[in-house]
Structures are given as C-alpha cells and as structure tokens.
Design a protein around this motif. Structure first.
Motif, PDB file in Angstrom:
ATOM      1  N   CYS A 195      16.379   0.207   0.140  1.00  0.00           N
ATOM      2  CA  CYS A 195      15.462   1.325   0.377  1.00  0.00           C
ATOM      3  C   CYS A 195      15.872   2.089   1.628  1.00  0.00           C
ATOM      4  CB  CYS A 195      14.035   0.815   0.554  1.00  0.00           C
ATOM      5  SG  CYS A 195      13.410  -0.006  -0.917  1.00  0.00           S
ATOM      6  N   PHE A 196      16.158   3.351   1.428  1.00  0.00           N
ATOM      7  CA  PHE A 196      16.520   4.250   2.533  1.00  0.00           C
ATOM      8  C   PHE A 196      17.572   3.619   3.447  1.00  0.00           C
ATOM      9  CE2 PHE A 196      12.302   5.182   0.981  1.00  0.00           C
ATOM     10  CZ  PHE A 196      12.384   6.522   0.720  1.00  0.00           C
ATOM     11  N   GLY A 256      18.077  -4.797   4.281  1.00  0.00           N
ATOM     12  CA  GLY A 256      17.786  -3.818   5.336  1.00  0.00           C
ATOM     13  C   GLY A 256      16.311  -3.459   5.287  1.00  0.00           C
ATOM     14  N   ASN A 286      23.358 -10.029   8.686  1.00  0.00           N
ATOM     15  CA  ASN A 286      24.117  -8.888   8.202  1.00  0.00           C
ATOM     16  C   ASN A 286      24.321  -9.067   6.702  1.00  0.00           C
ATOM     17  OD1 ASN A 286      25.933  -6.940   7.528  1.00  0.00           O
ATOM     18  ND2 ASN A 286      27.276  -7.301   9.280  1.00  0.00           N
ATOM     19  N   ALA A 287      23.582  -8.257   5.933  1.00  0.00           N
ATOM     20  CA  ALA A 287      23.624  -8.410   4.477  1.00  0.00           C
ATOM     21  C   ALA A 287      24.964  -7.974   3.893  1.00  0.00           C
ATOM     22  CB  ALA A 287      22.485  -7.622   3.844  1.00  0.00           C
ATOM     23  N   GLU A 313      17.396  -8.273   7.590  1.00  0.00           N
ATOM     24  CA  GLU A 313      17.413  -7.183   8.570  1.00  0.00           C
ATOM     25  C   GLU A 313      18.339  -7.563   9.710  1.00  0.00           C
ATOM     26  OE1 GLU A 313      16.264  -3.944   8.942  1.00  0.00           O
ATOM     27  OE2 GLU A 313      17.306  -4.209  10.836  1.00  0.00           O
ATOM     28  N   ILE A 314      19.150  -6.608  10.141  1.00  0.00           N
ATOM     29  CA  ILE A 314      20.167  -6.905  11.135  1.00  0.00           C
ATOM     30  C   ILE A 314      19.656  -6.758  12.573  1.00  0.00           C
ATOM     31  CG2 ILE A 314      21.216  -4.598  11.324  1.00  0.00           C
ATOM     32  CD1 ILE A 314      23.957  -6.045  11.012  1.00  0.00           C
ATOM     33  N   ARG A 315      18.646  -5.914  12.786  1.00  0.00           N
ATOM     34  CA  ARG A 315      18.184  -5.682  14.164  1.00  0.00           C
ATOM     35  C   ARG A 315      17.211  -6.782  14.602  1.00  0.00           C
ATOM     36  NH1 ARG A 315      15.973   0.288  14.275  1.00  0.00           N
ATOM     37  NH2 ARG A 315      15.484  -0.173  12.102  1.00  0.00           N
ATOM     38  N   GLU A 328      10.110   4.014   6.031  1.00  0.00           N
ATOM     39  CA  GLU A 328      10.981   5.186   5.919  1.00  0.00           C
ATOM     40  C   GLU A 328      10.461   6.112   4.814  1.00  0.00           C
ATOM     41  OE1 GLU A 328      13.717   7.153   7.849  1.00  0.00           O
ATOM     42  OE2 GLU A 328      13.290   5.060   8.345  1.00  0.00           O
ATOM     43  N   THR A 382       7.609   1.608   1.868  1.00  0.00           N
ATOM     44  CA  THR A 382       8.402   1.372   3.074  1.00  0.00           C
ATOM     45  C   THR A 382       8.068   2.406   4.156  1.00  0.00           C
ATOM     46  OG1 THR A 382      10.380   2.732   2.720  1.00  0.00           O
ATOM     47  CG2 THR A 382      10.293   0.640   1.538  1.00  0.00           C
TER      48      THR A 382
HETATM   49  N1  SAM Z   1      14.198  -0.308   4.094  1.00  0.00           N
HETATM   50  C1  SAM Z   1      13.430   0.120   5.255  1.00  0.00           C
HETATM   51  C2  SAM Z   1      12.569   1.293   4.921  1.00  0.00           C
HETATM   52  O1  SAM Z   1      12.756   1.882   3.848  1.00  0.00           O
HETATM   53  O2  SAM Z   1      11.679   1.626   5.715  1.00  0.00           O
HETATM   54  C3  SAM Z   1      14.340   0.427   6.443  1.00  0.00           C
HETATM   55  C4  SAM Z   1      15.261   1.599   6.311  1.00  0.00           C
HETATM   56  S1  SAM Z   1      16.285   1.865   7.762  1.00  0.00           S
HETATM   57  C5  SAM Z   1      16.793   3.494   7.615  1.00  0.00           C
HETATM   58  C6  SAM Z   1      17.726   0.906   7.392  1.00  0.00           C
HETATM   59  C7  SAM Z   1      17.594  -0.515   7.864  1.00  0.00           C
HETATM   60  O3  SAM Z   1      18.707  -1.288   7.440  1.00  0.00           O
HETATM   61  C8  SAM Z   1      17.536  -0.625   9.373  1.00  0.00           C
HETATM   62  O4  SAM Z   1      16.393  -1.353   9.733  1.00  0.00           O
HETATM   63  C9  SAM Z   1      18.829  -1.353   9.729  1.00  0.00           C
HETATM   64  O5  SAM Z   1      18.708  -2.150  10.883  1.00  0.00           O
HETATM   65  C10 SAM Z   1      19.076  -2.164   8.480  1.00  0.00           C
HETATM   66  N2  SAM Z   1      20.478  -2.538   8.245  1.00  0.00           N
HETATM   67  C11 SAM Z   1      21.557  -1.741   8.369  1.00  0.00           C
HETATM   68  N3  SAM Z   1      22.682  -2.411   8.064  1.00  0.00           N
HETATM   69  C12 SAM Z   1      22.306  -3.668   7.731  1.00  0.00           C
HETATM   70  C13 SAM Z   1      23.007  -4.842   7.337  1.00  0.00           C
HETATM   71  N4  SAM Z   1      24.322  -4.830   7.210  1.00  0.00           N
HETATM   72  N5  SAM Z   1      22.305  -5.960   7.086  1.00  0.00           N
HETATM   73  C14 SAM Z   1      20.961  -5.979   7.216  1.00  0.00           C
HETATM   74  N6  SAM Z   1      20.251  -4.902   7.582  1.00  0.00           N
HETATM   75  C15 SAM Z   1      20.899  -3.763   7.839  1.00  0.00           C
END
Ligand code: SAM
Length: 224
Positions: free
Chosen positions: A119-120, A41, A99-100, A64-66, A199, A197
């Motif tokens: 992270c976050f 993520g 999707n992790a 990253e999923i998005r 976040e 990061t």
């Molecule tokens: N780690 C980064 C930071 O600290 O700035 C991003 C934190 S953000 C709150 C959470 C991230 O996890 C988002 O970008 C979201 O799209 C991603 N995410 C959520 N579920 C996920 C999944 N199953 N697989 C991959 N990424 C995922």
C-alpha cells in the motif's frame, strides 16, 4: 541500517509466540496458526487494524523498516489488545521490524502466505532510483515463492507512474495474473485497502487519485 537487523536463519527459527501469544498452544508447545497475510511497508498500521476484525481467524503481519514507526505500531497494538481483553480482539495482528526486500524466505515458508499488501509504497521517482522500488522482477520471484497458488498480491498507490510500473512488472511475471476490475469491485480487502492506511487517508484529504492493481499467484509450471 540493515546491519543491526536480526533475521531468523529459517522460518522454523522464528518465535511467533512473542508476536501472537493468544495463538500459542501451551500443551502442544506450538502455534495454532501461522501468518497468512502480510502488509509490506505497513507504515503506521492502519491496514492491520482494519483487517484484524475482518479476518479474525487469520494471523496478519506488518513489516516495516523504520524503527520509530515499528515501535509506534507495536504500542498501538498493545493498547488495542489491552482495551479488548474480554473479546481478545487484535490478538491476530502484529508488526515486525525488517527489510521486506531482503530475507522474506527467512520468515515465511514456501507457499505460506494467502495475501500480500503493498500500500502506497515509496515511489522512488528518479529513474536511477527505480531499482530501489519494492516491486522488481527479482523480488517478485521471492514474493511468488512465499505466496501460495491462488494467493493475491494487492497494490495501491496515488503515483500513476509507480502504478504502471508495478502493474507492468507483475503482468510480465510468469507466476502472476492480473485480476479484473469486476473482481476488485467485489473484493472486501480492496475496499479496506482503499481507505484504511494513513497514506490512503492523506490522499483522500488531498482529493488525489488512487490506483489499484491486484494479481493472482498462478500455479508453478511443472518441469518436464
Ligand atoms: N503502507 C503504509 C500506508 O499506506 O500508509 C505506509 C506507506 S509509506 C509511503 C511506505 C512505508 O514503507 C514506509 O513506512 C517505509 O518505511 C516502508 N518501507 C520502505 N521500504 C521498506 C522495506 N524494504 N521493508 C519494509 N518496509 C519498507
């Protein structure tokens, strides 16, 4: 949604050359290194970019999923590589859309990873949404599978309830052991993770708290 995502059938089907061309050996027809650090993520990629010079000999992968966020990180890395052609900096990082919470063993062999970062992660505040959290018992067994013995799971969040949830599940899992505050204080990655990061930077601007918990992957017990 997940349905449009493509996954390799097994780690051997992954074309890592596309992501890390600098680490591909033409004469051998194979990669010279494999990914050993994963940022789950990864969001906008700040951690990848700060880890890159700290671990120049390691391949680091953000998941990253998005879609748009993944594209943004890809563009960021392309630009960094283009600006550092002479030194080959940033060749060791890249991002993959996926999707992790599914199919991690399709990407990584057993015991391939040395470090995994969370992270976050999204907090999923509501009780009925807790099963959507990225740290659950089932998923921890998958993370344990791809992590090598002595490998580390890093977690950081500004949400106390999520911190307690992640620490509880990891502590209860037989294949993980929490590392001490002293260990955290001397670890280079903890330092980087606290500030790198996007976040984390947001939390800093709001003067919020950050909660860290790190865990070591224990040896798998022998079945007698
Ligand atoms: N780690 C980064 C930071 O600290 O700035 C991003 C934190 S953000 C709150 C959470 C991230 O996890 C988002 O970008 C979201 O799209 C991603 N995410 C959520 N579920 C996920 C999944 N199953 N697989 C991959 N990424 C995922």
């Amino acid at each position: 949604s997940d349905h449009q995502l493509e996954y390799p059938l097994s780690p051997n089907d992954m074309d890592w050359r596309k992501l890390y061309p600098y680490f591909y050996d033409e004469s051998k027809g194979d990669m010279t290194k494999e990914v050993t650090i994963a940022d789950i993520g990864c969001g906008f990629g700040g951690l990848l970019i700060d880890l890159s010079p700290a671990f120049p000999d390691k391949l680091i992968l953000g998941m990253e999923i998005r879609v748009q966020v993944t594209n943004y990180v890809e563009d960021r890395i392309i630009a960094l590589r283009a600006n550092n052609v002479k030194t080959n900096a940033y060749q060791n990082i890249n991002v993959l859309r996926g999707n992790a919470m599914k199919f991690l063993p399709n990407f990584f062999h057993q015991a391939q990873l040395e470090k995994m970062f969370f992270c976050f992660p999204d907090p999923h505040f509501k009780q009925r949404k807790h099963k959507a959290r990225i740290i659950t018992n089932t998923l921890l067994s998958e993370y344990a599978y791809v992590l090598k013995e002595g490998g580390i799971i890093y977690t950081i969040t500004d949400v106390l309830d999520l911190h307690e949830w992640m620490a509880k599940h990891l502590t209860e899992h037989p294949l993980f052991e929490r590392l001490s505050q002293e260990w955290e204080d001397q670890d280079e990655c903890v330092k980087i993770m606290r500030h790198a990061t996007e976040e984390g930077k947001k939390v800093e601007r709001k003067k919020g708290d950050k909660y860290v918990a790190c865990f070591k992957r224990l040896p798998t017990p022998e079945i007698i």
